[in-house]
Motif scaffolding. Structure first.
Motif, PDB file in Angstrom:
ATOM      1  N   ALA A  79      -1.188  10.218 -15.288  1.00  0.00           N
ATOM      2  CA  ALA A  79      -2.597   9.857 -14.203  1.00  0.00           C
ATOM      3  C   ALA A  79      -3.313   8.189 -14.601  1.00  0.00           C
ATOM      4  CB  ALA A  79      -4.088  11.193 -14.893  1.00  0.00           C
ATOM      5  N   SER A  80      -2.937   8.206 -16.526  1.00  0.00           N
ATOM      6  CA  SER A  80      -3.407   6.368 -16.332  1.00  0.00           C
ATOM      7  C   SER A  80      -2.506   5.021 -15.413  1.00  0.00           C
ATOM      8  CB  SER A  80      -3.512   6.338 -17.466  1.00  0.00           C
ATOM      9  OG  SER A  80      -1.747   6.242 -17.612  1.00  0.00           O
ATOM     10  N   THR A  81      -1.398   6.246 -15.443  1.00  0.00           N
ATOM     11  CA  THR A  81      -0.521   5.161 -14.394  1.00  0.00           C
ATOM     12  C   THR A  81      -1.221   5.115 -12.947  1.00  0.00           C
ATOM     13  OG1 THR A  81       1.283   4.813 -15.463  1.00  0.00           O
ATOM     14  CG2 THR A  81       1.993   4.414 -13.431  1.00  0.00           C
ATOM     15  N   ALA A  82      -1.502   6.441 -12.415  1.00  0.00           N
ATOM     16  CA  ALA A  82      -1.559   6.717 -10.940  1.00  0.00           C
ATOM     17  C   ALA A  82      -3.034   5.514 -10.895  1.00  0.00           C
ATOM     18  CB  ALA A  82      -1.621   8.320 -10.395  1.00  0.00           C
ATOM     19  N   ILE A  83      -3.712   5.717 -11.829  1.00  0.00           N
ATOM     20  CA  ILE A  83      -4.990   4.395 -11.382  1.00  0.00           C
ATOM     21  C   ILE A  83      -4.909   3.790 -11.573  1.00  0.00           C
ATOM     22  CG2 ILE A  83      -7.114   4.514 -13.603  1.00  0.00           C
ATOM     23  CD1 ILE A  83      -7.032   7.408 -14.232  1.00  0.00           C
ATOM     24  N   ALA A  84      -4.410   2.991 -12.524  1.00  0.00           N
ATOM     25  CA  ALA A  84      -3.811   1.682 -12.550  1.00  0.00           C
ATOM     26  C   ALA A  84      -3.219   0.934 -11.151  1.00  0.00           C
ATOM     27  CB  ALA A  84      -3.074   1.268 -13.894  1.00  0.00           C
ATOM     28  N   VAL A  85      -1.927   1.896 -10.851  1.00  0.00           N
ATOM     29  CA  VAL A  85      -1.704   1.411  -9.485  1.00  0.00           C
ATOM     30  C   VAL A  85      -3.071   1.364  -8.191  1.00  0.00           C
ATOM     31  CG1 VAL A  85       0.156   2.133  -7.878  1.00  0.00           C
ATOM     32  CG2 VAL A  85       0.590   2.507  -9.794  1.00  0.00           C
ATOM     33  N   LEU A  86      -3.585   2.739  -7.738  1.00  0.00           N
ATOM     34  CA  LEU A  86      -4.392   2.415  -7.183  1.00  0.00           C
ATOM     35  C   LEU A  86      -5.329   1.263  -7.472  1.00  0.00           C
ATOM     36  CD1 LEU A  86      -4.347   6.658  -7.002  1.00  0.00           C
ATOM     37  CD2 LEU A  86      -3.095   5.404  -5.369  1.00  0.00           C
ATOM     38  N   GLU A  87      -5.972   1.087  -8.053  1.00  0.00           N
ATOM     39  CA  GLU A  87      -7.302   0.042  -8.131  1.00  0.00           C
ATOM     40  C   GLU A  87      -6.658  -1.088  -8.392  1.00  0.00           C
ATOM     41  OE1 GLU A  87     -10.194   2.479 -11.513  1.00  0.00           O
ATOM     42  OE2 GLU A  87      -8.373   1.055 -12.878  1.00  0.00           O
ATOM     43  N   ASP A  88      -5.763  -1.142  -7.958  1.00  0.00           N
ATOM     44  CA  ASP A  88      -4.688  -2.430  -8.474  1.00  0.00           C
ATOM     45  C   ASP A  88      -4.414  -3.191  -6.981  1.00  0.00           C
ATOM     46  OD1 ASP A  88      -3.649  -4.876  -8.697  1.00  0.00           O
ATOM     47  OD2 ASP A  88      -2.153  -4.243  -8.018  1.00  0.00           O
ATOM     48  N   VAL A  89      -3.961  -1.645  -5.870  1.00  0.00           N
ATOM     49  CA  VAL A  89      -4.348  -2.569  -4.574  1.00  0.00           C
ATOM     50  C   VAL A  89      -5.397  -1.894  -3.312  1.00  0.00           C
ATOM     51  CG1 VAL A  89      -3.318   0.604  -3.777  1.00  0.00           C
ATOM     52  CG2 VAL A  89      -2.083  -2.042  -3.145  1.00  0.00           C
ATOM     53  N   ALA A  90      -6.838  -1.252  -4.266  1.00  0.00           N
ATOM     54  CA  ALA A  90      -7.527  -0.835  -3.308  1.00  0.00           C
ATOM     55  C   ALA A  90      -8.192  -1.791  -2.714  1.00  0.00           C
ATOM     56  CB  ALA A  90      -8.819  -0.404  -4.306  1.00  0.00           C
ATOM     57  N   HIS A  91      -8.182  -3.008  -2.917  1.00  0.00           N
ATOM     58  CA  HIS A  91      -8.686  -4.620  -1.970  1.00  0.00           C
ATOM     59  C   HIS A  91      -7.878  -4.491  -1.076  1.00  0.00           C
ATOM     60  CE1 HIS A  91      -5.687  -6.075  -4.490  1.00  0.00           C
ATOM     61  NE2 HIS A  91      -5.773  -6.971  -3.134  1.00  0.00           N
ATOM     62  N   LEU A 107       0.530  -0.861   0.399  1.00  0.00           N
ATOM     63  CA  LEU A 107      -0.032  -0.368  -0.276  1.00  0.00           C
ATOM     64  C   LEU A 107       0.986   0.644   0.289  1.00  0.00           C
ATOM     65  CD1 LEU A 107      -2.553   1.141   0.387  1.00  0.00           C
ATOM     66  CD2 LEU A 107      -2.653   1.502   2.806  1.00  0.00           C
ATOM     67  N   LYS A 108       2.263   1.410   0.673  1.00  0.00           N
ATOM     68  CA  LYS A 108       2.462   2.501   0.701  1.00  0.00           C
ATOM     69  C   LYS A 108       3.534   2.806  -0.191  1.00  0.00           C
ATOM     70  CE  LYS A 108       4.944   3.057   5.376  1.00  0.00           C
ATOM     71  NZ  LYS A 108       6.107   3.284   5.662  1.00  0.00           N
ATOM     72  N   ILE A 109       4.060   1.933  -1.053  1.00  0.00           N
ATOM     73  CA  ILE A 109       5.153   1.614  -2.432  1.00  0.00           C
ATOM     74  C   ILE A 109       3.635   2.650  -3.705  1.00  0.00           C
ATOM     75  CG2 ILE A 109       5.837   0.349  -4.463  1.00  0.00           C
ATOM     76  CD1 ILE A 109       7.282  -0.906  -1.641  1.00  0.00           C
ATOM     77  N   SER A 110       2.462   2.040  -3.333  1.00  0.00           N
ATOM     78  CA  SER A 110       1.676   2.373  -4.083  1.00  0.00           C
ATOM     79  C   SER A 110       1.302   3.125  -4.197  1.00  0.00           C
ATOM     80  CB  SER A 110       0.080   1.073  -4.432  1.00  0.00           C
ATOM     81  OG  SER A 110       0.683  -0.413  -4.731  1.00  0.00           O
ATOM     82  N   LEU A 111       0.974   3.971  -2.900  1.00  0.00           N
ATOM     83  CA  LEU A 111       1.175   5.014  -2.574  1.00  0.00           C
ATOM     84  C   LEU A 111       1.600   6.302  -3.126  1.00  0.00           C
ATOM     85  CD1 LEU A 111      -1.152   5.078   1.141  1.00  0.00           C
ATOM     86  CD2 LEU A 111      -2.292   5.988  -1.552  1.00  0.00           C
ATOM     87  N   GLY A 112       2.834   6.381  -3.271  1.00  0.00           N
ATOM     88  CA  GLY A 112       4.390   6.489  -3.293  1.00  0.00           C
ATOM     89  C   GLY A 112       4.258   7.013  -4.999  1.00  0.00           C
ATOM     90  N   LEU A 113       4.080   5.703  -5.629  1.00  0.00           N
ATOM     91  CA  LEU A 113       4.127   5.336  -6.456  1.00  0.00           C
ATOM     92  C   LEU A 113       3.196   6.580  -7.885  1.00  0.00           C
ATOM     93  CD1 LEU A 113       5.929   4.569  -9.416  1.00  0.00           C
ATOM     94  CD2 LEU A 113       3.883   2.535  -9.750  1.00  0.00           C
ATOM     95  N   ALA A 114       1.461   6.079  -7.132  1.00  0.00           N
ATOM     96  CA  ALA A 114       0.804   6.754  -7.426  1.00  0.00           C
ATOM     97  C   ALA A 114       0.830   8.636  -7.738  1.00  0.00           C
ATOM     98  CB  ALA A 114      -0.263   6.800  -6.794  1.00  0.00           C
ATOM     99  N   LYS A 115       1.338   9.149  -6.169  1.00  0.00           N
ATOM    100  CA  LYS A 115       1.648  10.280  -5.992  1.00  0.00           C
ATOM    101  C   LYS A 115       2.519  10.926  -7.219  1.00  0.00           C
ATOM    102  CE  LYS A 115       0.036  10.463  -1.363  1.00  0.00           C
ATOM    103  NZ  LYS A 115       0.763  10.378   0.408  1.00  0.00           N
ATOM    104  N   ALA A 116       4.090  10.240  -6.999  1.00  0.00           N
ATOM    105  CA  ALA A 116       4.954  10.525  -8.438  1.00  0.00           C
ATOM    106  C   ALA A 116       4.285  10.700  -9.196  1.00  0.00           C
ATOM    107  CB  ALA A 116       6.089   9.465  -8.375  1.00  0.00           C
ATOM    108  N   ALA A 117       3.609  10.107 -10.054  1.00  0.00           N
ATOM    109  CA  ALA A 117       2.899   9.676 -11.404  1.00  0.00           C
ATOM    110  C   ALA A 117       2.419  10.734 -11.792  1.00  0.00           C
ATOM    111  CB  ALA A 117       2.414   8.205 -12.106  1.00  0.00           C
ATOM    112  N   LEU A 118       1.385  10.925 -10.466  1.00  0.00           N
ATOM    113  CA  LEU A 118       0.375  12.220 -11.013  1.00  0.00           C
ATOM    114  C   LEU A 118       0.865  13.182 -10.469  1.00  0.00           C
ATOM    115  CD1 LEU A 118      -2.623  11.705  -8.736  1.00  0.00           C
ATOM    116  CD2 LEU A 118      -2.759  12.068 -10.570  1.00  0.00           C
ATOM    117  N   LEU A 119       2.140  14.136 -10.667  1.00  0.00           N
ATOM    118  CA  LEU A 119       3.089  15.067 -10.038  1.00  0.00           C
ATOM    119  C   LEU A 119       3.365  14.748 -11.678  1.00  0.00           C
ATOM    120  CD1 LEU A 119       4.662  14.577  -6.338  1.00  0.00           C
ATOM    121  CD2 LEU A 119       2.867  16.630  -7.650  1.00  0.00           C
ATOM    122  N   SER A 120       3.445  14.084 -12.431  1.00  0.00           N
ATOM    123  CA  SER A 120       4.434  13.758 -13.736  1.00  0.00           C
ATOM    124  C   SER A 120       3.996  13.772 -14.670  1.00  0.00           C
ATOM    125  CB  SER A 120       5.966  12.690 -13.168  1.00  0.00           C
ATOM    126  OG  SER A 120       6.647  12.297 -12.396  1.00  0.00           O
ATOM    127  N   GLY A 121       2.937  13.864 -14.282  1.00  0.00           N
ATOM    128  CA  GLY A 121       1.599  14.101 -15.718  1.00  0.00           C
ATOM    129  C   GLY A 121       0.370  12.285 -16.219  1.00  0.00           C
TER     130      GLY A 121
END
Length: 406
Positions: A285-297, A269-283
């Motif tokens: 969004a699709s990477t962030a969505i894929a990562v977060l949807e995968d870890v939501a469970h 969870l911690k790694i996924s949230l970090g990666l998603a934040k970095a991806a969002l800041l880098s524009g």
């Protein structure tokens, strides 16, 4: 083996002993040796040993291994018999900790009443009192006791780490960092020490560069596929994000995203949230969505995850998904003013001012003194065409009067 040599020596001592008063002492040492070295030492041996206790020192040794053997009954008997000895009471407090935590804390603290300030056991007894207090959730009391322990015995690195963690929990990041620096001075070369120090610097949210300075040379010396290396890289990613270096942070997050470390749900969870934040800041969004949807469970009730996912959907122009995800946040936290305000702002971003009004109305009812929420409410009234009500709110705000939404 060492165990056999000691037993042989004690057997020989027992055979040649001429003074009767010495024989019980030798027998007691044989039992202690059994307890220390023999993995099969159990309840029967403990019961036999407890009959041979004739002094507080012997009681201390017995309590240590009675706990190992699960001999709670005899441990209580011996602890009561030697309750005037503060050391015995302190060790007994540790035995009580798992099953009777409140009594353990009371016992450990009461034991300190009978200790002389020059007693060499005092630092350890302060530490035991701290441990029992922390176990029952009295972290401020635990902090005070471990601070006293360190004032008497300042060369134990793990105690510095312990008090640093307590300081963080108590909202004292600067003090936590001070103790970490002292820990590093005691054990500057140990990998575990450096990793622990980096973790505290990151968790304090104030010294990311110090964490980076520790982790950079450490990562170079560790085996690339070792658990410690993956942990150090994950921490490096967090530190780089805190320092504003999203690009290098993403490199490290990607390295550890599929590592053995990520098999642990907490780290996943911690790694996924970090990666998603970095991806969002880098524009991305699709990477962030894929990562977060995968870890939501893994964390179906984690509000921070759904807030971040909402942001990602907005960046990707997926308005309906963003609204649905924002609603999850509201469902999970319907009475938190900060979350209600966040929900309102997201709905305003998504062109849903009426929904935003309802959330802001609820936030004002909970926290009627917050002028920033009232201002946002007035602005939103204006946005939906309720000019008169909006003006009424603006006037009341200018006059510093409290009013409630209708």
């Amino acid at each position: 083996t060492l165990y056999k040599h000691i037993i042989q020596a004690l057997n020989h001592a027992e055979e040649i002993a001429t003074r009767e008063e010495v024989k019980p002492m030798i027998k007691s040492w044989k039992t202690r040796t059994e307890a220390l070295f023999n993995p099969s030492f159990g309840l029967d041996e403990s019961t036999l040993w407890h009959q041979q206790i004739h002094s507080p020192d012997e009681a201390l040794a017995f309590l240590t291994f009675a706990a190992k053997a699960g001999d709670f009954h005899n441990a209580v008997e011996i602890a009561q018999k030697y309750s005037n000895d503060s050391r015995v009471s302190s060790i007994f407090a540790l035995i009580l900790l798992e099953t009777h935590p409140v009594q353990a804390e009371e016992t450990a603290i009461k034991a300190l009443e009978n200790v002389h300030s020059s007693d060499p056991w005092l630092p350890l007894q302060y530490a035991i009192a701290a441990k029992t207090a922390e176990f029952v959730g009295n972290e401020d009391i635990a902090y005070q006791y471990i601070e006293k322990a360190l004032s008497l015995w300042n060369n134990e690195p793990l105690w510095h780490l312990w008090i640093a963690k307590l300081a963080l929990k108590l909202g004292k990041p600067t003090i936590a960092n001070k103790f970490i620096e002292q820990m590093l001075a005691l054990q500057p070369q140990l990998t575990e020490t450096n990793i622990s120090a980096a973790q505290i610097y990151i968790e304090s949210l104030s010294e990311p560069q110090k964490a980076i300075d520790i982790l950079q040379p450490l990562i170079k010396t560790l085996s690339e596929e070792s658990d410690q290396s993956f942990l150090a890289q994950a921490l490096m990613a967090e530190a780089l994000m805190q320092s504003g270096n999203k690009d290098d942070a993403m490199i490290y997050y990607r390295k550890v995203f599929k590592s053995p470390l990520a098999k642990d749900p907490t780290w996943k969870l911690k790694i996924s949230l970090g990666l998603a934040k970095a991806a969002l800041l880098s524009g991305q969004a699709s990477t962030a969505i894929a990562v977060l949807e995968d870890v939501a469970h893994i964390a179906p009730h984690d509000i921070s995850l759904y807030k971040l996912l909402t942001e990602a959907y907005i960046k990707a122009n997926l308005s309906q998904s963003a609204l649905q995800t924002a609603q999850i946040v509201l469902n999970e936290s319907p009475v938190n003013v900060e979350d209600l305000t966040w929900y309102a702002k997201k709905n305003l971003e998504l062109n849903q001012p009426h929904e935003a009004l309802q959330a802001l109305k609820r936030a004002i009812e909970i926290h009627p003194q917050d002028s920033s929420i009232q201002t946002l409410y007035a602005n939103t009234l204006l946005q939906v065409g309720q000019r008169d009500q909006a003006n009424q709110w603006y006037q009341k705000l200018l006059n510093n009067e409290n009013i409630m939404p209708v």
